[in-house]
Write a protein that holds these residues in place. Structure first.
Motif, short mmCIF file in Angstrom:
data_model
loop_
_atom_site.label_atom_id
_atom_site.label_comp_id
_atom_site.label_asym_id
_atom_site.label_seq_id
_atom_site.Cartn_x
_atom_site.Cartn_y
_atom_site.Cartn_z
N ASP A 15 16.88 57.73 50.18
CA ASP A 15 17.79 56.68 50.66
C ASP A 15 17.05 55.36 50.86
O ASP A 15 17.56 54.29 50.53
CB ASP A 15 18.46 57.11 51.96
CG ASP A 15 19.44 58.25 51.77
OD1 ASP A 15 19.84 58.52 50.62
OD2 ASP A 15 19.79 58.89 52.79
N THR A 16 15.87 55.44 51.41
CA THR A 16 15.06 54.23 51.63
C THR A 16 14.67 53.60 50.31
O THR A 16 14.73 52.37 50.15
CB THR A 16 13.80 54.57 52.45
OG1 THR A 16 14.21 55.17 53.68
CG2 THR A 16 12.97 53.33 52.73
N GLU A 17 14.29 54.42 49.35
CA GLU A 17 13.93 53.91 48.02
C GLU A 17 15.12 53.20 47.39
O GLU A 17 14.98 52.09 46.84
CB GLU A 17 13.47 55.07 47.13
CG GLU A 17 13.13 54.64 45.72
CD GLU A 17 12.79 55.81 44.81
OE1 GLU A 17 12.16 55.56 43.77
OE2 GLU A 17 13.13 56.95 45.12
N LEU A 18 16.29 53.79 47.47
CA LEU A 18 17.50 53.19 46.90
C LEU A 18 17.82 51.86 47.59
O LEU A 18 18.16 50.87 46.94
CB LEU A 18 18.68 54.15 47.03
CG LEU A 18 20.00 53.68 46.47
CD1 LEU A 18 19.88 53.43 44.96
CD2 LEU A 18 21.07 54.72 46.74
N TYR A 19 17.68 51.83 48.91
CA TYR A 19 17.93 50.61 49.67
C TYR A 19 16.99 49.49 49.22
O TYR A 19 17.41 48.36 48.99
CB TYR A 19 17.76 50.89 51.17
CG TYR A 19 17.84 49.65 52.01
CD1 TYR A 19 19.05 49.05 52.30
CD2 TYR A 19 16.67 49.06 52.51
CE1 TYR A 19 19.12 47.89 53.08
CE2 TYR A 19 16.73 47.91 53.28
CZ TYR A 19 17.95 47.33 53.55
OH TYR A 19 18.00 46.19 54.31
N ILE A 20 15.72 49.81 49.08
CA ILE A 20 14.73 48.80 48.67
C ILE A 20 15.01 48.30 47.26
O ILE A 20 14.94 47.10 46.99
CB ILE A 20 13.30 49.35 48.80
CG1 ILE A 20 12.97 49.55 50.29
CG2 ILE A 20 12.29 48.43 48.14
CD1 ILE A 20 11.69 50.30 50.54
N LYS A 21 15.35 49.21 46.35
CA LYS A 21 15.66 48.79 44.97
C LYS A 21 16.86 47.86 44.95
O LYS A 21 16.86 46.85 44.24
CB LYS A 21 15.92 50.01 44.09
CG LYS A 21 14.68 50.75 43.72
CD LYS A 21 14.99 51.94 42.83
CE LYS A 21 13.73 52.68 42.45
NZ LYS A 21 14.02 53.86 41.61
#
Length: 52
Positions: A15-21
């Motif tokens: 989820d954090t990776e998706l948010y950053i992308k």
């Protein structure tokens, strides 16, 4: 800090990776829009005005 990271699940990291992308993509679009707007304003200012 390391203790807090240990409690995160794999889904939390995804989820954090998706948010950053998504954040980076929005930032890039915003910067592109700013560059385009700056280009248009400089074109207007570089056009000589007709003298009366």
């Amino acid at each position: 800090m390391q203790e807090k990271i240990k409690t995160l699940s794999k889904q939390d990291f995804l989820d954090t990776e998706l948010y950053i992308k998504n954040l980076c993509a929005r930032l890039a679009r915003s910067q592109d829009a700013n560059k385009e707007a700056a280009g248009k304003s400089s074109q207007k200012s570089s056009t000589p005005k007709a003298q009366k």
